[in-house]
Design a protein around this motif. Structure first.
Motif, PDB file in Angstrom:
ATOM      1  N   LEU A   1       0.830  -1.204   0.000  1.00 41.53           N
ATOM      2  CA  LEU A   1       0.000   0.000   0.000  1.00 41.53           C
ATOM      3  C   LEU A   1       0.865   1.255   0.000  1.00 41.53           C
ATOM      4  O   LEU A   1       0.640   2.177  -0.783  1.00 41.53           O
ATOM      5  N   GLY A   2       1.848   1.300   0.875  1.00 43.14           N
ATOM      6  CA  GLY A   2       2.697   2.480   0.994  1.00 43.14           C
ATOM      7  C   GLY A   2       3.437   2.804  -0.297  1.00 43.14           C
ATOM      8  O   GLY A   2       3.464   3.966  -0.724  1.00 43.14           O
ATOM      9  N   GLU A   3       4.011   1.772  -0.904  1.00 46.48           N
ATOM     10  CA  GLU A   3       4.723   1.982  -2.183  1.00 46.48           C
ATOM     11  C   GLU A   3       3.763   2.488  -3.251  1.00 46.48           C
ATOM     12  O   GLU A   3       4.095   3.393  -4.025  1.00 46.48           O
ATOM     13  N   TYR A   4       2.571   1.895  -3.282  1.00 48.33           N
ATOM     14  CA  TYR A   4       1.573   2.302  -4.264  1.00 48.33           C
ATOM     15  C   TYR A   4       1.159   3.756  -4.054  1.00 48.33           C
ATOM     16  O   TYR A   4       1.065   4.532  -5.006  1.00 48.33           O
ATOM     17  N   LEU A   5       0.921   4.123  -2.790  1.00 47.17           N
ATOM     18  CA  LEU A   5       0.547   5.509  -2.484  1.00 47.17           C
ATOM     19  C   LEU A   5       1.643   6.485  -2.901  1.00 47.17           C
ATOM     20  O   LEU A   5       1.362   7.540  -3.474  1.00 47.17           O
ATOM     21  N   ARG A   6       2.883   6.137  -2.588  1.00 42.51           N
ATOM     22  CA  ARG A   6       4.004   7.002  -2.956  1.00 42.51           C
ATOM     23  C   ARG A   6       4.060   7.180  -4.479  1.00 42.51           C
ATOM     24  O   ARG A   6       4.228   8.297  -4.994  1.00 42.51           O
TER      25      ARG A   6
END
Length: 167
Positions: free
Chosen positions: A9-14
């Motif tokens: 999720l974090g990588e995708y959001l970034r």
């Protein structure tokens, strides 16, 4: 601190934030969350609530359902069902009654194939039914948008007409 399992999720959001050409601070402001909290989400240190994901999705102009799947809140099948429903409800070429009928048919096919209607089926079908104000009220507000199809029945009813004359 170890990363939580929130499925990239974090990588995708970034990645989405960078594609939108927003700084961390700009996205945090637009989503109404704190800068440090958003940073922790991007680094996989925090698992945000569905409400926070919805705010972030709105600020990024992306599907909240996609974020829910990546965060493990929603399963992929549920996301696909919600997106299908959203496309039907957003189609300006069919009126509210036709949308309601189409959603009912969709639910019946899913049930026939062993899938129960999702939790959103009643919530989304409700406003469609309530939106019917009578003949001639087009879904897009244009007078006569229903045309003769409203008086003659749904598209599903007219679609069966060509098969009857085959003698």
């Amino acid at each position: 601190m170890a990363s939580l399992n929130v499925g990239n999720l974090g990588e995708y959001l970034r990645e989405q934030r960078r594609n939108a050409q927003l700084s961390l601070r700009q996205l945090a402001d637009a989503a109404g969350v704190s800068n440090p909290y958003l940073s922790q989400i991007e680094r996989g240190l925090r698992k945000p609530s569905a409400e926070v994901l919805q705010q972030v999705a709105k600020a990024l102009r992306i599907s909240a359902e996609t974020l829910y799947v990546r965060a493990g809140i929603l399963d992929e099948r549920e996301r696909e069902e919600l997106e299908t429903r959203a496309v039907i409800l957003a189609d300006p070429s069919i009126n509210e009654r036709q949308k309601n009928v189409l959603l009912q048919i969709y639910d019946s096919f899913r049930k026939e194939n062993g899938f129960e209607p999702g939790p959103e089926s009643g919530a989304e079908a409700g406003p469609v039914t309530g939106g019917e104000s009578g003949p001639g009220a087009g879904a897009d507000g244009r007078p006569g948008a229903d045309g003769p199809r409203t008086a003659g029945g749904s598209d599903a009813g007219t679609a069966s007409k060509p098969s009857k004359p085959s003698h």
